[in-house]
Design a protein around this motif. Structure first.
Motif, PDB file in Angstrom:
ATOM      1  N   ILE A 679      17.540  26.208  16.111  1.00 58.93           N
ATOM      2  CA  ILE A 679      18.072  26.981  14.987  1.00 58.93           C
ATOM      3  C   ILE A 679      17.024  27.860  14.310  1.00 58.93           C
ATOM      4  O   ILE A 679      17.345  28.583  13.368  1.00 58.93           O
ATOM      5  N   ASP A 680      15.779  27.813  14.789  1.00 56.24           N
ATOM      6  CA  ASP A 680      14.748  28.665  14.183  1.00 56.24           C
ATOM      7  C   ASP A 680      15.153  30.132  14.256  1.00 56.24           C
ATOM      8  O   ASP A 680      15.663  30.608  15.275  1.00 56.24           O
ATOM      9  N   THR A 681      14.888  30.853  13.154  1.00 52.90           N
ATOM     10  CA  THR A 681      15.191  32.291  13.116  1.00 52.90           C
ATOM     11  C   THR A 681      13.974  33.143  12.796  1.00 52.90           C
ATOM     12  O   THR A 681      14.059  34.372  12.859  1.00 52.90           O
ATOM     13  N   GLU A 682      12.839  32.530  12.474  1.00 53.29           N
ATOM     14  CA  GLU A 682      11.686  33.319  12.036  1.00 53.29           C
ATOM     15  C   GLU A 682      10.612  33.478  13.101  1.00 53.29           C
ATOM     16  O   GLU A 682       9.750  34.345  12.982  1.00 53.29           O
ATOM     17  N   GLN A 683      10.635  32.650  14.124  1.00 47.61           N
ATOM     18  CA  GLN A 683       9.586  32.720  15.148  1.00 47.61           C
ATOM     19  C   GLN A 683      10.173  32.812  16.554  1.00 47.61           C
ATOM     20  O   GLN A 683       9.471  32.601  17.533  1.00 47.61           O
ATOM     21  N   SER A 684      11.440  33.122  16.644  1.00 44.08           N
ATOM     22  CA  SER A 684      12.151  33.052  17.925  1.00 44.08           C
ATOM     23  C   SER A 684      12.450  34.421  18.506  1.00 44.08           C
ATOM     24  O   SER A 684      12.680  35.392  17.777  1.00 44.08           O
ATOM     25  N   TRP A 685      12.469  34.443  19.835  1.00 46.32           N
ATOM     26  CA  TRP A 685      12.840  35.629  20.597  1.00 46.32           C
ATOM     27  C   TRP A 685      13.954  35.234  21.569  1.00 46.32           C
ATOM     28  O   TRP A 685      13.855  34.208  22.248  1.00 46.32           O
ATOM     29  N   THR A 686      14.977  36.054  21.663  1.00 49.50           N
ATOM     30  CA  THR A 686      16.081  35.786  22.578  1.00 49.50           C
ATOM     31  C   THR A 686      15.902  36.602  23.851  1.00 49.50           C
ATOM     32  O   THR A 686      15.645  37.807  23.799  1.00 49.50           O
ATOM     33  N   LEU A 687      16.046  35.933  25.007  1.00 49.85           N
ATOM     34  CA  LEU A 687      15.961  36.609  26.297  1.00 49.85           C
ATOM     35  C   LEU A 687      17.345  37.100  26.701  1.00 49.85           C
ATOM     36  O   LEU A 687      18.313  36.338  26.682  1.00 49.85           O
ATOM     37  N   HIS A 688      17.421  38.376  27.086  1.00 47.35           N
ATOM     38  CA  HIS A 688      18.680  38.977  27.501  1.00 47.35           C
ATOM     39  C   HIS A 688      18.719  39.125  29.022  1.00 47.35           C
ATOM     40  O   HIS A 688      17.694  39.027  29.705  1.00 47.35           O
ATOM     41  N   ALA A 689      19.906  39.396  29.527  1.00 47.65           N
ATOM     42  CA  ALA A 689      20.108  39.465  30.973  1.00 47.65           C
ATOM     43  C   ALA A 689      19.299  40.563  31.629  1.00 47.65           C
ATOM     44  O   ALA A 689      18.981  40.486  32.816  1.00 47.65           O
ATOM     45  N   ASP A 690      18.948  41.615  30.873  1.00 52.95           N
ATOM     46  CA  ASP A 690      18.188  42.721  31.456  1.00 52.95           C
ATOM     47  C   ASP A 690      16.680  42.471  31.428  1.00 52.95           C
ATOM     48  O   ASP A 690      15.902  43.319  31.859  1.00 52.95           O
ATOM     49  N   GLY A 691      16.259  41.312  30.906  1.00 49.84           N
ATOM     50  CA  GLY A 691      14.838  40.984  30.879  1.00 49.84           C
ATOM     51  C   GLY A 691      14.153  41.276  29.572  1.00 49.84           C
ATOM     52  O   GLY A 691      12.995  40.911  29.389  1.00 49.84           O
ATOM     53  N   ASP A 692      14.840  41.932  28.650  1.00 46.64           N
ATOM     54  CA  ASP A 692      14.241  42.220  27.348  1.00 46.64           C
ATOM     55  C   ASP A 692      14.282  40.981  26.456  1.00 46.64           C
ATOM     56  O   ASP A 692      15.235  40.199  26.494  1.00 46.64           O
ATOM     57  N   TYR A 693      13.251  40.840  25.644  1.00 48.90           N
ATOM     58  CA  TYR A 693      13.233  39.827  24.598  1.00 48.90           C
ATOM     59  C   TYR A 693      13.420  40.529  23.252  1.00 48.90           C
ATOM     60  O   TYR A 693      12.765  41.535  22.992  1.00 48.90           O
ATOM     61  N   ARG A 695      13.504  39.872  19.016  1.00 47.95           N
ATOM     62  CA  ARG A 695      13.209  38.920  17.950  1.00 47.95           C
ATOM     63  C   ARG A 695      14.496  38.542  17.215  1.00 47.95           C
ATOM     64  O   ARG A 695      15.295  39.399  16.867  1.00 47.95           O
ATOM     65  N   VAL A 696      14.678  37.245  16.996  1.00 46.54           N
ATOM     66  CA  VAL A 696      15.847  36.752  16.276  1.00 46.54           C
ATOM     67  C   VAL A 696      15.696  37.098  14.801  1.00 46.54           C
ATOM     68  O   VAL A 696      14.606  37.024  14.234  1.00 46.54           O
ATOM     69  N   SER A 697      16.769  37.495  14.168  1.00 45.49           N
ATOM     70  CA  SER A 697      16.722  37.786  12.740  1.00 45.49           C
ATOM     71  C   SER A 697      18.001  37.293  12.078  1.00 45.49           C
ATOM     72  O   SER A 697      19.036  37.148  12.722  1.00 45.49           O
ATOM     73  N   GLY A 703      25.248  36.023   4.743  1.00 44.45           N
ATOM     74  CA  GLY A 703      24.873  34.821   4.011  1.00 44.45           C
ATOM     75  C   GLY A 703      23.974  33.874   4.768  1.00 44.45           C
ATOM     76  O   GLY A 703      23.831  32.705   4.390  1.00 44.45           O
ATOM     77  N   GLU A 704      23.376  34.337   5.861  1.00 43.24           N
ATOM     78  CA  GLU A 704      22.509  33.472   6.643  1.00 43.24           C
ATOM     79  C   GLU A 704      21.148  33.325   5.964  1.00 43.24           C
ATOM     80  O   GLU A 704      20.607  34.287   5.429  1.00 43.24           O
ATOM     81  N   LYS A 705      20.606  32.127   6.019  1.00 43.45           N
ATOM     82  CA  LYS A 705      19.297  31.856   5.456  1.00 43.45           C
ATOM     83  C   LYS A 705      18.280  31.722   6.585  1.00 43.45           C
ATOM     84  O   LYS A 705      18.569  31.117   7.606  1.00 43.45           O
ATOM     85  N   PRO A 706      17.095  32.272   6.404  1.00 45.57           N
ATOM     86  CA  PRO A 706      16.076  32.133   7.450  1.00 45.57           C
ATOM     87  C   PRO A 706      15.628  30.680   7.579  1.00 45.57           C
ATOM     88  O   PRO A 706      15.656  29.916   6.608  1.00 45.57           O
TER      89      PRO A 706
END
Length: 745
Positions: A679-693, A695-697, A703-706
């Motif tokens: 559930i981390d949102t401040e230090q995470s990167w999401t990998l996509h199908a095309d190979g790009d990472y 940053r999660v925000s 109303g989402e909290k970091p």
């Protein structure tokens, strides 16, 4: 050999390519695992995926949420990471090309094709590092930390540097003319040198001189008063007239050499210790794999280096400024606490303190897990120290992969042996770049009477296991420690790892079989607790995956969570693909290399992959299987491991997979550690199908909290280490995974 800088146009292009503020996408031009031509549909390239990881590390140097010197630390780390990558992985590919090996990678490319892609990506990464250094240099100057380049200095500083050079540098330099009378000098791995183009005043003859920078000299010299720093090569260049009286300087250029540092183990080596001592010497003279030059390096001098260094399949990289970014760590270490993370002191588990610090009493009560670096590694050291001092302890067995230079673990084992206990240490000589240190510890241990075992010739012993046999009542009880990280007190303050302690007789019997396997080649049969590679660990993971597939086919919830440092094994990836296609939901936290391609329709749309990069290095390995219910749940199958999802860990190393059955430990690892990573949102990167990472925000409009996984563990105690305080003290905030985001109750 003029000293040039990048043009404004080229620097602007680099900035556009690499700058990434927290919360934005990380640009990956030149680094995407998608190569030219028809893209490989199932896998990302291993080496390019690693370069993506190092680009994420570099992006942290641009993270404005971090103190300034910590940002410089990330730049330094990206430099040392790249050096090791070149010296080992790229060197290995170059060796395959030289030997004519055409074996393709799992994404379908030959070593030569991979080298071509890697070389372009590395050049882009080096350019990006210099842009980041330029950004940080300006910010450091505002904070009173000046990076002295080739600009003129005030007279007082110039005079001070001249005196420093004469007293501390000049005596250890050895200038060497490059001509037929002087053989071209050997340039050691990671060696830096300066070529000078000069004219002898007496006869006006041109002369080429070389100075190799001795490794004993500091990487940077700090000027007095204003906190300015000058690189050692710049200091030497400025004082060329002192080194070469009677010569007129025409130009100069700095270069750096990286060599092949991997070691191949010969199966018929008669004396493994002697073999490694010789191999370490050979490694220092390995083939050149990368030559770094200052930009606008003189073409004639460059050709001289190319000819003399025999750069077959080596990469030549030209940089606009500083070479060897790893050396910036010296500046990071300066005493400016306001520019660093606030110091963090790990907690000592309350449950051990409740037993007056008696580790054995605490473990005997029930299983215990320690979450490093948030909980102190001193517990592991105390466990061994108490074993050494306890008259009822009769034997200690310990694996050692990396133990560090000032190792309290080694001291405890020596003390135990000197106290007359039976002590066995499995020392892994093949621990990359720690071979020399491990040889030193092995000799120290043997002199103290420890039985030292070096394990298998062709398999590394990577498992982290310690067992203590203690006389209790009319019999013996064995206490075991299983870790996801090394017995290394320094890295234990930086790496997030899990230390699991148990007195379970099943764990003890299996640990005994493990040591007998390593020391006597007695293969474990019918283990009750542990899964051990290369024998049955892979099979255990497959069985758990297949069980989740069966749940999905039966219409029940089916979920897999895993946290790894790397995932590259094609057979394991195919099992995960198969599970996803059958309806199993899979969430992976893979810090570094990931060859699995998530989110591909019909293949992996049920698989998500994220990477966490932050103040601490995520290092623990965890597997969790829903076992017929949505994760997290009480009956989930949870394991910790020393092994990553790589072929070498599953097939060519001695590793352990440890089941977690104690309720409190189970809750801590699944509901705290694993869930917090997801559930981390401040230090995470999401990998996509095309190979790009990317940053999660958080979406503030929704109303989402970091949520910061490291901050959570720094401010909240763990579950299993609290003991009675768990019910009496303040409640640990409960984490929850909910659709649309995470919550902290």
């Amino acid at each position: 050999m003029a000293r040039g800088t990048a043009t404004t146009a080229s620097r602007t292009a680099i900035v556009a390519e690499t700058s990434a503020a927290p919360g934005g996408a990380l640009p990956v031009q030149g680094l995407s695992p998608l190569v030219d031509g028809p893209p490989p549909l199932r896998y990302f390239n291993r080496e390019l995926s690693w370069l993506m990881f190092n680009r994420r590390v570099l992006a942290e140097a641009q993270n404005t949420n971090y103190p300034l010197l910590e940002r410089l630390r990330f730049l330094s780390i990206s430099g040392s990471n790249l050096d090791e990558f070149m010296m080992v992985r790229v060197a290995g590919l170059a060796g395959q090309v030289r030997r004519g090996i055409d074996e393709v990678s799992i994404d379908g490319f030959s070593p030569a094709q991979q080298l071509q892609q890697i070389h372009g990506a590395v050049e882009d990464l080096v350019s990006a590092q210099h842009v980041v250094l330029g950004e940080l240099s300006g910010l450091l100057a505002e904070a009173g930390i000046h990076m002295v380049g080739d600009k003129p200095l005030p007279r007082a500083q110039s005079d001070w540097l001249a005196r420093y050079f004469a007293e501390h540098v000049m005596p250890v330099l050895t200038p060497q003319a490059i001509d037929p009378a002087h053989p071209f000098p050997f340039i050691a791995n990671q060696g830096t040198g300066i070529l000078f183009s000069m004219v002898r005043v007496a006869d006006n003859d041109p002369v080429t001189e070389m100075i190799l920078i001795p490794p004993s000299l500091p990487r940077f010299v700090r000027l007095p008063e204003d906190g300015g720093w000058i690189s050692i090569e710049e200091l030497v260049r400025r004082n060329a007239a002192t080194v070469f009286p009677g010569f007129r300087l025409q130009g100069s250029g700095t270069f750096r050499v990286l060599r092949d540092s991997d070691m191949e183990i010969e199966e018929d080596a008669e004396d493994l210790v002697r073999y490694f001592r010789t191999a370490i010497q050979r490694r220092r003279r390995g083939k050149v794999i990368m030559l770094q030059l200052q930009e606008d390096f003189d073409p004639t001098a460059e050709q001289l280096l190319r000819d003399k260094l025999r750069l077959d399949y080596a990469l030549v990289v030209k940089s606009p400024g500083l070479l060897a970014m790893n050396g910036l760590s010296q500046i990071v270490d300066m005493p400016r606490p306001e520019l660093k993370f606030e110091p963090y002191n790990p907690r000592y588990p309350e449950r051990v303190l409740e037993h007056d610090g008696d580790c054995f009493a605490a473990i005997r009560e029930k299983d215990l897990v320690i979450h490093h670096p948030f909980e102190s590694f001193d517990v592991v050291i105390d466990f061994l120290r108490q074993a050494a001092e306890d008259p009822d302890v009769v034997a200690i067995k310990q694996t050692l992969y990396r133990a560090g230079k000032q190792s309290a673990v080694i001291a405890a084992l020596i003390a135990a042996a000197e106290a007359g206990k039976s002590v066995t240490a499995v020392v892994e000589l093949k621990a990359r770049f720690d071979e020399e240190q491990n040889l030193h510890w092995a000799s120290q241990l043997e002199r103290a009477g420890v039985q030292v075992i070096y394990g298998f010739v062709d398999w590394k012993t990577h498992a982290k296991v310690s067992m203590v046999v203690r006389r209790e009542g009319d019999g013996y009880r064995t206490y075991c420690h299983f870790g996801t990280g090394n017995y290394h007190p320094v890295t234990a303050r930086i790496y997030t790892d899990l230390s699991f302690f148990t007195a379970d007789p099943k764990a003890a019997r299996d640990a005994g079989q493990l040591f007998n396997f390593i020391t006597g080649y007695v293969e474990p049969k019918n283990t009750e607790f542990l899964s051990i590679s290369p024998i049955g660990l892979r099979r255990t993971l497959y069985d758990c995956i297949e069980r989740e597939i069966a749940f999905a086919r039966a219409g029940k919830p089916a979920t897999i969570w895993a946290k790894l440092n790397a995932l590259t094994d094609s057979r394991l990836i195919e099992r995960l693909y198969a599970a996803a296609q059958e309806g199993v939901d899979i969430a992976l936290v893979v810090r570094g290399i990931c060859c699995l391609r998530p989110g591909v329709p019909g293949l992996s749309e049920r698989i998500t992959v994220k990477s966490i990069i932050g103040r601490f290095l995520e290092h623990s390995r965890i597997w969790a299987f829903g076992n017929g219910a949505a994760l997290p749940n009480r009956r989930a199958k949870v394991f910790i491991s020393s092994a990553d999802g790589m072929s070498r860990n599953l097939d060519r190393r001695v590793e352990v997979l440890v089941p977690i059955r104690n309720k409190t430990v189970h809750d801590q690892i699944l509901d705290q550690v694993m869930l917090a990573n997801l559930i981390d949102t401040e230090q995470s990167w999401t990998l996509h199908a095309d190979g790009d990472y990317q940053r999660v925000s958080c979406r503030s409009d929704a109303g989402e909290k970091p949520f910061n996984v490291h901050r959570y563990f720094m401010t909240n105690p763990s579950l299993s280490g609290r003991g009675a305080a768990l019910t009496k003290g303040r409640k640990v905030p409960k984490l929850a995974l909910r659709r649309g985001g995470a919550t902290v109750d």
